[in-house]
Each structure stands twice: as C-alpha cells, then as structure tokens.
Design a protein around this motif. Structure first.
Motif, PDB file in Angstrom:
ATOM      1  N   ASP A 265      36.924  33.624  41.859  1.00 31.26           N
ATOM      2  CA  ASP A 265      38.349  34.324  41.757  1.00 31.26           C
ATOM      3  C   ASP A 265      39.388  33.286  42.383  1.00 31.26           C
ATOM      4  O   ASP A 265      39.380  32.905  43.689  1.00 31.26           O
ATOM      5  CB  ASP A 265      38.792  35.344  42.176  1.00 31.26           C
ATOM      6  CG  ASP A 265      38.115  36.711  41.093  1.00 31.26           C
ATOM      7  OD1 ASP A 265      37.802  36.024  40.123  1.00 31.26           O
ATOM      8  OD2 ASP A 265      38.176  37.788  41.761  1.00 31.26           O
ATOM      9  N   GLY A 266      40.263  32.658  41.399  1.00 33.97           N
ATOM     10  CA  GLY A 266      41.376  31.610  42.027  1.00 33.97           C
ATOM     11  C   GLY A 266      40.967  30.396  42.228  1.00 33.97           C
ATOM     12  O   GLY A 266      41.741  29.559  42.388  1.00 33.97           O
ATOM     13  N   VAL A 267      39.572  29.910  42.048  1.00 33.93           N
ATOM     14  CA  VAL A 267      39.024  28.506  42.383  1.00 33.93           C
ATOM     15  C   VAL A 267      39.605  27.689  41.409  1.00 33.93           C
ATOM     16  O   VAL A 267      39.934  26.617  41.310  1.00 33.93           O
ATOM     17  CB  VAL A 267      37.569  28.561  42.532  1.00 33.93           C
ATOM     18  CG1 VAL A 267      37.179  27.106  42.420  1.00 33.93           C
ATOM     19  CG2 VAL A 267      37.114  29.228  43.738  1.00 33.93           C
ATOM     20  N   ASP A 268      39.724  27.987  39.877  1.00 34.62           N
ATOM     21  CA  ASP A 268      40.350  27.191  38.874  1.00 34.62           C
ATOM     22  C   ASP A 268      41.623  26.802  39.098  1.00 34.62           C
ATOM     23  O   ASP A 268      42.089  25.597  38.880  1.00 34.62           O
ATOM     24  CB  ASP A 268      40.091  27.975  37.496  1.00 34.62           C
ATOM     25  CG  ASP A 268      40.623  29.269  37.443  1.00 34.62           C
ATOM     26  OD1 ASP A 268      41.239  29.914  38.728  1.00 34.62           O
ATOM     27  OD2 ASP A 268      40.865  29.914  36.384  1.00 34.62           O
ATOM     28  N   GLU A 269      42.421  27.433  39.745  1.00 40.08           N
ATOM     29  CA  GLU A 269      43.794  27.080  40.170  1.00 40.08           C
ATOM     30  C   GLU A 269      43.911  26.141  41.122  1.00 40.08           C
ATOM     31  O   GLU A 269      44.442  24.931  41.206  1.00 40.08           O
ATOM     32  CB  GLU A 269      44.676  28.305  40.669  1.00 40.08           C
ATOM     33  CG  GLU A 269      45.274  29.140  39.400  1.00 40.08           C
ATOM     34  CD  GLU A 269      44.079  30.541  39.333  1.00 40.08           C
ATOM     35  OE1 GLU A 269      43.006  30.364  40.063  1.00 40.08           O
ATOM     36  OE2 GLU A 269      44.440  31.357  38.582  1.00 40.08           O
TER      37      GLU A 269
END
Length: 334
Positions: A265-269
């Motif tokens: 979660d949130g790593v793609d950003e």
C-alpha cells in the motif's frame, strides 16, 4: 406475354443487366400498391391513364424514374420499391455481386415497357408467384458472401492466460526471477514492435553489461524504455534501491518502468515520486486484454525464445511449453 414468358425473358437478360431483377420486383410491388391487379387493365398505357405519370418530383425537378399519381391524390415513385429489392439481395442475403446502382436502374425503367404491359394483365397471385421466382432465381444465381464464423480460426489469448494462471515464481531448477523476467520481456517485445529490445539472463548485472535496466528498449541510439523487473512484492523499504535507476532514466528522458508481482500500500505513489512508472501483473493484464491475436502470439513466442535462447534453462522452457500445450488443448476441447 405470359408470366412464364416474362420470366424467361428476364433470366435471359439477367447476366448482362443484373439490376433488372430488382427492377422487375419493383414494378410488381408498385402495381400491387396502387391496385393494378384485378382492375381490368390491359397495358401500361391503361395503367397511366388511370394513375397518371408524374413528370416532375415533389421538389419540382424533372423525374428520371417512374412516378404515378395515386387515387387518393398522392404520388408513388418506383425508387423506394427498387431500394427495397436491392436491400433484399445485398443487405439481407449478402449477394454483393448484385449491383448497387439504384439511380441508374430506376432511370432505365422505360427500357422495360413490354414488361409493364404484361404485368398489367396478371392477377395478384401471378404477380406474387413471379416475384418469388425472380427472388429465388437471383439467390441461386449469385453466391452468398455472408460471413461464415466457421471460416475464422479463433486463436486463444495465450499470453493473457499466462498472466492470469502461469506460476511466475521460481521453481526448482530455474533461476530466481527468470520466469517473470521472461514474461515482462514478452510483454515489452509485443507492445513495442518498433523498438529494439535488449535482455540478458537474470542476475547478470545491468551495470556490467552497460545497460540501464533489466530490459532496455532502444530506438536507434535513444533509450526509449527501460524496465527493472522484480519477482516479488515491492515494499516501501525497497524504494531507495530504485532511486539510481530513476535518476538515470530521468537524465536520459527515458520512460522508466518498475514491473513487479505487486506493490504494498502506497508504494506505487512513492515510485512515481522518483519519476518511475509502477506496473504489477494486474496492470499488465489490463493492457494485454486489449491486444489482438498477433500481439498475443508475438509475446508468447518472445517468452519461449527468452527461456530457450537467452536464459537457456530447459526446466523453465519445458514448464512454459507444457502450460501452453495444456491451455490450447483445454480451449480446443468441445
């Protein structure tokens, strides 16, 4: 002239003037609509004496086709009846050798006054039978060009199936990451046929090979796309390891991809913040679902090539080929 005589004359002239079929059917439909059958009329002249020919259209232009006045005061043109006959042969029954020439055909109506004379004397039943005979004759004489679904070989979307169901994690006897790297190579190769794709075995080290990423895609001397391939789920603590890759692709103006089995979660950003584009297997699948069979085939062939001739790993190659064989047989089974 009897109905049989008229039909014989029609069939004799049909090869040279195929539109005569629609014209004859239009004559019959026009006469039927205005009530000629059973009216005791003996010729075309009798018909226009009762239903006067109109020499101009409703717009005041000179009429090139046959238009008659109806008993109720309106007018009726031959053209709509011819259009219906043409649609019957071409659109409904896919006889595309029947000409699309309604303006020419309906302007030629005056060449067929003997037919109009004879038709005025036929009963409603005779007109209906003659019309059916004309339709049947044309359908038999002209080959149907209707689309036959059985003539098309539908190729299974094998690369999509690989993305959906193939185990892309390492198996015994296979180098770690090779299966997924081969999948990504196949994807990039098929999705970018205009680029030259460079790849080597996993764990060979892109810096030692003077490459930017695990897979580099070149347009001449320009690096257009570079991809880092990670056969695991990337977590936030892994992002700093991608910064050098992001800096190098950014410096070159290259599209930098990070392709992984997944992202926490949130790593793609976080990855996007360093100028890279994250893609997981779901992202790849969404793109591949839009591919035509040629792209699917190219991607599969590229994956097999990678396993056999780049990685040169028989275990991986045989596992891929077994999956493809089983998928093909499953789809082919009734």
């Amino acid at each position: 002239m009897t109905p049989a005589d008229l039909f014989s004359e029609f069939t004799a002239g049909f090869p040279a003037r195929k539109f005569s079929a629609g014209l004859l059917m239009a004559f019959i439909d026009l006469y039927t609509e205005i009530g000629v059958p059973g009216a005791g009329l003996g010729s075309y002249q009798d018909v226009i004496a009762r239903f006067p020919r109109q020499l101009t259209t409703n717009g005041g232009k000179r009429a090139n086709t046959l238009i008659v006045a109806k008993a109720d005061g309106g007018t009726l043109s031959l053209r709509p009846f011819y259009n219906a006959a043409e649609r019957f042969f071409r659109a409904e029954h896919k006889r595309f050798d029947y000409p699309s020439c309604a303006p020419h055909a309906t302007q030629a109506w005056a060449d067929y006054i003997p037919w109009l004379d004879a038709l005025a004397t036929f009963s409603a039943a005779e007109l209906a039978e003659l019309r059916q005979n004309v339709a049947d004759y044309v359908l038999a004489a002209l080959k149907s060009q209707a689309f036959d679904p059985t003539s098309v070989k539908v190729e299974p979307p094998l690369f999509r199936m690989l993305l959906e169901s193939f185990d892309m994690t390492s198996r015994r006897g296979e180098p770690t990451g090779a299966a997924f790297q081969g999948i990504v190579f196949g994807f990039l190769r098929a999705d970018n046929p205009h680029l030259q794709i460079e790849i080597d075995k996993v764990r060979t080290g892109s810096k030692r090979l003077q490459r930017v990423g695990d897979i580099d895609c070149w347009e001449g001397a320009r690096l257009a796309i570079s991809a880092e391939v990670k056969q695991f789920e990337i977590k936030s603590e892994d992002v700093p390891d991608l910064e050098a890759f992001g800096n190098e692709t950014g410096r070159r103006g290259t599209l930098g991809l990070v392709v992984a089995l997944g992202f926490s979660d949130g790593v793609d950003e976080l990855i996007e913040d360093i100028g890279l584009k994250p893609l997981d297997t779901d992202d790849l699948l969404r793109i591949v679902e839009l591919w035509d069979p040629l792209k699917q085939r190219t991607a599969v062939a590229s994956l097999v090539y990678y396993a056999r001739h780049v990685e040169k790993n028989s275990s991986l190659a045989e596992r891929i080929e077994a999956f493809l064989k089983s998928a093909t047989e499953t789809i082919a089974a009734p």
